[in-house]
Design a protein around this motif. Structure first.
Motif, PDB file in Angstrom:
ATOM      1  N   UNK A 174      66.758  42.324 -22.123  1.00 54.14           N
ATOM      2  CA  UNK A 174      66.082  42.879 -23.302  1.00 54.14           C
ATOM      3  C   UNK A 174      64.624  42.465 -23.362  1.00 54.14           C
ATOM      4  N   UNK A 175      64.364  41.193 -23.047  1.00 55.50           N
ATOM      5  CA  UNK A 175      62.981  40.711 -23.063  1.00 55.50           C
ATOM      6  C   UNK A 175      62.152  41.426 -21.995  1.00 55.50           C
ATOM      7  N   UNK A 176      62.762  41.685 -20.839  1.00 55.75           N
ATOM      8  CA  UNK A 176      62.035  42.355 -19.750  1.00 55.75           C
ATOM      9  C   UNK A 176      61.667  43.787 -20.148  1.00 55.75           C
ATOM     10  N   UNK A 177      62.605  44.504 -20.748  1.00 60.60           N
ATOM     11  CA  UNK A 177      62.293  45.899 -21.101  1.00 60.60           C
ATOM     12  C   UNK A 177      61.346  45.941 -22.304  1.00 60.60           C
ATOM     13  N   UNK A 256      69.349  46.691 -19.036  1.00 54.95           N
ATOM     14  CA  UNK A 256      68.544  46.875 -20.247  1.00 54.95           C
ATOM     15  C   UNK A 256      68.551  48.347 -20.623  1.00 54.95           C
ATOM     16  N   UNK A 257      68.273  48.623 -21.896  1.00 56.90           N
ATOM     17  CA  UNK A 257      68.222  50.008 -22.396  1.00 56.90           C
ATOM     18  C   UNK A 257      67.532  49.949 -23.754  1.00 56.90           C
ATOM     19  N   UNK A 258      66.369  50.579 -23.874  1.00 56.77           N
ATOM     20  CA  UNK A 258      65.623  50.503 -25.140  1.00 56.77           C
ATOM     21  C   UNK A 258      64.784  51.762 -25.323  1.00 56.77           C
ATOM     22  N   UNK A 259      64.798  52.291 -26.541  1.00 50.90           N
ATOM     23  CA  UNK A 259      64.021  53.495 -26.858  1.00 50.90           C
ATOM     24  C   UNK A 259      63.025  53.203 -27.967  1.00 50.90           C
ATOM     25  N   UNK A 260      61.799  53.660 -27.740  1.00 49.28           N
ATOM     26  CA  UNK A 260      60.780  53.609 -28.777  1.00 49.28           C
ATOM     27  C   UNK A 260      60.073  54.961 -28.804  1.00 49.28           C
ATOM     28  N   UNK A 261      59.393  55.213 -29.940  1.00 47.30           N
ATOM     29  CA  UNK A 261      58.682  56.474 -30.105  1.00 47.30           C
ATOM     30  C   UNK A 261      57.199  56.179 -30.299  1.00 47.30           C
ATOM     31  N   UNK A 365      69.508  47.007 -28.240  1.00 48.05           N
ATOM     32  CA  UNK A 365      70.796  46.413 -27.879  1.00 48.05           C
ATOM     33  C   UNK A 365      71.085  45.310 -28.893  1.00 48.05           C
ATOM     34  N   UNK A 366      72.322  45.323 -29.383  1.00 45.13           N
ATOM     35  CA  UNK A 366      72.746  44.410 -30.443  1.00 45.13           C
ATOM     36  C   UNK A 366      74.012  43.700 -29.964  1.00 45.13           C
TER      37      UNK A 366
END
Ligand code: ZN
Ligand code: ZN
Ligand code: ZN
Length: 389
Positions: A174-177, A256-261, A365-366
């Motif tokens: 998570x920190x990497x992404x 990892x998997x993260x979405x931002x706009x 991710x939670x």
């Protein structure tokens, strides 16, 4: 730019990395998986390369046509059948320290017959969920008396409740992404294409410590209304909202998997209105996560504010998916999944609104903890506006 830092990490951290691998892939997992097979009514597990094999042994074997297979009887000693040319790699993996019997086979041997002979008579076998069909059929022929089922019947419960070491590996991912997302605004400029931005993002996913980028979604303007848009030659324009959904696999094996706009200049007024709704919905769903709450209740928590704002039909997918050695795994955060959450379960919370000609999704991710939850992504969830007039 990242090379000096990575070299340092390798020389300073290799002893630490070995210790961390032993914690991530403990030797007792072989016994635990065998017990779980017995409890699931399976005579043995047959695990070919993929996430199930890696989970049980730490061995990140390549999927090849030559058979590599861990046979794990519910009662009896496990053994790994491995092509002779792959034996050194198997021995170098965490499994090499397990005291696990490794049986190499030569090019003219029949490895399926070898597994069947060593295993003896079993009434049922649980096959790795991602085993190739050609192997499933060869095992059916080699073990005609054994009913075939899925290894997940035994392993799902174990894999979905992450150990402290697994949560630490997901936290590192998570920190990497997050570091990649922090750099995204610098790559979003009017005149660049989605593909150009995606190439920068993919390089940064590797540069920030992943062994590979698994997916890079850069969906700009009207393309943002397609949740799984493939980056295209579309040129970024002022007024675009851009959905960036990215992930990769770390050396630990965890994803990892993260979405931002992001917005290039000022996006349309309607977009700004529903972006706030979406942010509140994602917040509400994360806040709902604690032990005993069902997976579907978390989905509902995301859906309520979106439905109340009139965008219910535009939230076209489930709220999330489990994550670990695979980007998508149990538990799924979806209506109909009445499974209660337990400490150690890790999953995405990623509501989306896609009315067109734009759309948005926010994803973290939670992890369910003893009392509540921990988010593993911390980069801002506010709309990040970059220059563009
Ligand atoms: Zn997705
Ligand atoms: Zn995603
Ligand atoms: Zn996701």
């Amino acid at each position: 730019m990242h090379f000096p830092r990575m070299d340092q990490a390798v020389s300073v951290g290799s002893a630490h990395a070995v210790a961390a691998l032993t914690e991530l892939y403990p030797a007792e997992r072989l016994r635990q998986a065998a017990d779980a097979a017995g409890a699931a009514g399976l005579g043995a597990l047959l695990l070919t390369p993929g996430p199930d094999l890696r989970y049980v042994t730490g061995y990140d074997a390549q999927q090849l046509e030559r058979l590599t297979c861990l046979a794990l009887p519910a009662n009896g000693d496990p053994f790994l059948v491995v092509p002779r040319l792959e034996l050194p790699a198997a021995q170098a993996s965490p499994a090499g320290g397990f005291g696990l019997e490794m049986i190499p086979w030569d090019e003219t041997d029949d490895p399926y017959a070898l597994v069947a002979r060593r295993l003896g008579v079993v009434a049922s076998v649980g096959l790795a969920d991602r085993m190739w069909a050609m192997m499933v059929l060869r095992f059916r022929a080699a073990l005609p008396a054994a009913r075939q089922g899925l290894a997940s019947a035994a392993l799902r419960g174990m894999r979905s409740r992450k150990s402290a070491a697994e949560v630490a590996a997901l936290r590192e991912a998570g920190a990497a992404i997050d570091r990649v997302h922090a750099a995204v605004p610098g790559w979003l400029r009017p005149g660049r294409t989605e593909l150009e931005v995606a190439a920068d993002v993919a390089a940064a996913i590797s540069g920030e410590g992943h062994v590979r980028a698994d997916f890079v979604i850069v969906a700009s303007g009207p393309n943002a209304a397609s949740p799984h848009h493939e980056p295209s030659g579309r040129v970024l324009q002022p007024g675009d909202a851009v959905v960036v959904d990215i992930g990769g696999t770390m050396p630990s094996g965890y994803c990892s998997d993260c979405t931002r706009v992001y917005a290039i200049g000022r996006p349309p007024g309607e977009f700004l209105r529903y972006y706030e709704v979406l942010r509140d919905a994602q917040e509400a769903a994360c806040a709902a996560v604690r032990p005993g709450v069902t997976a579907e209740a978390v989905d509902a928590a995301a859906r309520v504010p979106i439905t109340e704002a009139g965008y219910g039909p535009e939230f076209v997918h489930r709220t999330g998916h489990g994550i670990g050695l695979e980007t998508h795994e149990d538990p799924y955060i979806v209506a109909g999944n009445t499974e209660p959450l337990e400490p150690g379960m890790a999953f995405s919370v990623e509501p989306g609104i896609y009315p067109g000609p734009h759309g948005a999704r926010i994803e973290d991710i939670v992890v369910c903890t003893g009392r509540g939850h921990e988010r593993l992504n911390h980069v801002t969830r506010e709309l990040v506006v970059v220059g563009g007039g």
